[in-house]
Design a protein around this motif. Structure first.
Motif, PDB file in Angstrom:
ATOM      1  N   UNK A 176       0.841  -1.421   0.276  1.00 34.49           N
ATOM      2  CA  UNK A 176       0.053  -0.008   0.111  1.00 34.49           C
ATOM      3  C   UNK A 176       0.935   1.324  -0.250  1.00 34.49           C
ATOM      4  N   UNK A 177       1.671   1.623   0.513  1.00 33.02           N
ATOM      5  CA  UNK A 177       2.682   2.439   1.094  1.00 33.02           C
ATOM      6  C   UNK A 177       3.238   2.728  -0.157  1.00 33.02           C
ATOM      7  N   UNK A 178       3.824   1.394  -0.576  1.00 34.61           N
ATOM      8  CA  UNK A 178       4.715   1.336  -2.226  1.00 34.61           C
ATOM      9  C   UNK A 178       4.274   2.499  -3.251  1.00 34.61           C
ATOM     10  N   UNK A 179       2.879   1.973  -2.706  1.00 32.08           N
ATOM     11  CA  UNK A 179       1.958   2.558  -4.611  1.00 32.08           C
ATOM     12  C   UNK A 179       1.465   3.754  -4.205  1.00 32.08           C
ATOM     13  N   UNK A 180       1.835   4.570  -3.149  1.00 29.04           N
ATOM     14  CA  UNK A 180       1.068   5.669  -2.350  1.00 29.04           C
ATOM     15  C   UNK A 180       2.804   6.325  -2.761  1.00 29.04           C
ATOM     16  N   UNK A 181       4.039   5.748  -2.827  1.00 26.59           N
ATOM     17  CA  UNK A 181       5.653   6.743  -2.625  1.00 26.59           C
ATOM     18  C   UNK A 181       4.826   6.507  -4.937  1.00 26.59           C
ATOM     19  N   UNK A 182       4.476   5.763  -5.123  1.00 26.15           N
ATOM     20  CA  UNK A 182       4.620   5.334  -6.621  1.00 26.15           C
ATOM     21  C   UNK A 182       3.994   6.563  -7.369  1.00 26.15           C
ATOM     22  N   UNK A 183       3.090   7.170  -6.565  1.00 24.47           N
ATOM     23  CA  UNK A 183       2.118   8.306  -7.796  1.00 24.47           C
ATOM     24  C   UNK A 183       1.363   9.155  -6.855  1.00 24.47           C
ATOM     25  N   UNK A 184       2.013   9.478  -5.935  1.00 22.51           N
ATOM     26  CA  UNK A 184       1.803  10.675  -4.838  1.00 22.51           C
ATOM     27  C   UNK A 184       3.030  11.688  -4.538  1.00 22.51           C
ATOM     28  N   UNK A 185       2.565  12.563  -4.259  1.00 21.85           N
ATOM     29  CA  UNK A 185       3.896  13.825  -3.457  1.00 21.85           C
ATOM     30  C   UNK A 185       3.733  13.545  -2.584  1.00 21.85           C
ATOM     31  N   UNK A 186       5.060  13.742  -1.991  1.00 21.05           N
ATOM     32  CA  UNK A 186       4.633  13.819  -0.077  1.00 21.05           C
ATOM     33  C   UNK A 186       4.085  14.207   0.634  1.00 21.05           C
ATOM     34  N   UNK A 187       3.107  15.746   0.523  1.00 25.12           N
ATOM     35  CA  UNK A 187       2.079  16.247   1.142  1.00 25.12           C
ATOM     36  C   UNK A 187       0.957  15.568   0.238  1.00 25.12           C
ATOM     37  N   UNK A 188       0.935  14.911  -0.824  1.00 24.03           N
ATOM     38  CA  UNK A 188       0.125  14.053  -0.887  1.00 24.03           C
ATOM     39  C   UNK A 188      -0.288  12.949  -0.085  1.00 24.03           C
ATOM     40  N   UNK A 189       0.674  11.935  -0.005  1.00 25.67           N
ATOM     41  CA  UNK A 189       1.283  10.773   0.744  1.00 25.67           C
ATOM     42  C   UNK A 189       0.466  11.017   1.806  1.00 25.67           C
ATOM     43  N   UNK A 190       1.134  12.005   2.725  1.00 22.79           N
ATOM     44  CA  UNK A 190       0.314  12.247   4.497  1.00 22.79           C
ATOM     45  C   UNK A 190      -0.735  12.045   4.305  1.00 22.79           C
TER      46      UNK A 190
END
Length: 258
Positions: A191-205
């Motif tokens: 789940x976190x790998x997918x978010x890091x691949x497609x979102x900015x750090x702010x969006x991921x947070x």
């Protein structure tokens, strides 16, 4: 041979005390009708501190808990995280002096030169541990203080960076810190790998903090918390963990002096 720190809390009454007669000479054995206090102290202060420290310690380059306590800034972070943020947030009535005494005993245990407690062992299933050990403390801290617990926020930001990985199998990911690869064992690695691949750090947070399936609550509803975690994550990415940690205490010292 045993370490100096010892706690064996047993729930029971007079019958249990009679059967376990050794309790009278073993100072670390506690027999009480209700041991919730001891469970909460261990879960929130000992285990909770581990869970909010492993990522930052690993990113700084420390392998074991003892090694982290030998680092000036990590030692200050761990001490203050435990006693300034986690202790006031325990969702159970705890006498402050009792909590302080327990916390100082735990810190002595962390410094034990004969224990090689590795941060990567503590990191296993870190997301689940964060939900169980730290989210209730975070929520209760806000109920009591209506303010951002900055040590918890920095620990959470480090957790997000630690979880930047390339998933290779369910529950397994591979990250890199200080030029060295490491393996993540966490059911949420993919789940976190997918978010890091497609979102900015702010969006991921924001996405991670509002995920009620992870935390049981929308953590973006805590005033200032998401913004603070996002700022620390950006700083970790730009400056690295050692510099971020030094700056963290420099700013706090400046705030106190002003």
């Amino acid at each position: 041979m045993t370490e100096a720190y010892a706690l064996w809390a047993i729930e029971g009454g007079e019958e249990v005390r009679e059967v376990l007669s050794f309790h009278s000479v073993a100072t670390g054995v506690v027999i009480r009708p209700d041991i919730t206090l001891f469970r909460e102290l261990k879960l929130r202060l000992l285990n909770g501190t581990h869970t909010l420290s492993y990522a930052l310690a690993h990113l700084v380059g420390c392998t074991t808990v003892r090694e982290a306590l030998e680092n000036e800034y990590l030692a200050r972070f761990i001490h203050n995280l435990m006693l300034a943020d986690l202790l006031p947030g325990i969702p159970y009535a705890v006498d402050e002096k009792v909590g302080q005494r327990f916390g100082l005993q735990v810190l002595d245990r962390f410094r034990n030169p004969y224990l090689e407690h590795r941060w990567m062992a503590i990191a296993m299933q870190g997301t689940m541990k964060m939900q169980m050990r730290n989210v209730p403390t975070l929520l209760h801290y806000y109920e009591q203080h209506q303010a951002v617990p900055h040590y918890m926020a920095l620990g959470f930001a480090a957790y997000l960076l630690f979880m930047r990985n390339t998933a290779s199998a369910p529950g397994v990911g591979h990250g890199e810190a200080n030029g060295e690869p490491y393996t993540i064992i966490d059911d949420r690695a993919g789940y976190l790998a997918d978010l890091w691949a497609r979102l900015s750090p702010a969006e991921l947070t924001t996405t991670v903090l509002r995920n009620t399936a992870l935390w049981g609550s929308d953590l973006t509803r805590l005033p200032g918390f998401a913004e603070c975690v996002s700022q620390y994550l950006a700083q970790l990415l730009e400056e690295g963990a050692p510099a971020t940690l030094r700056a963290f205490f420099t700013k706090k010292s400046a705030a106190v002096n002003s």
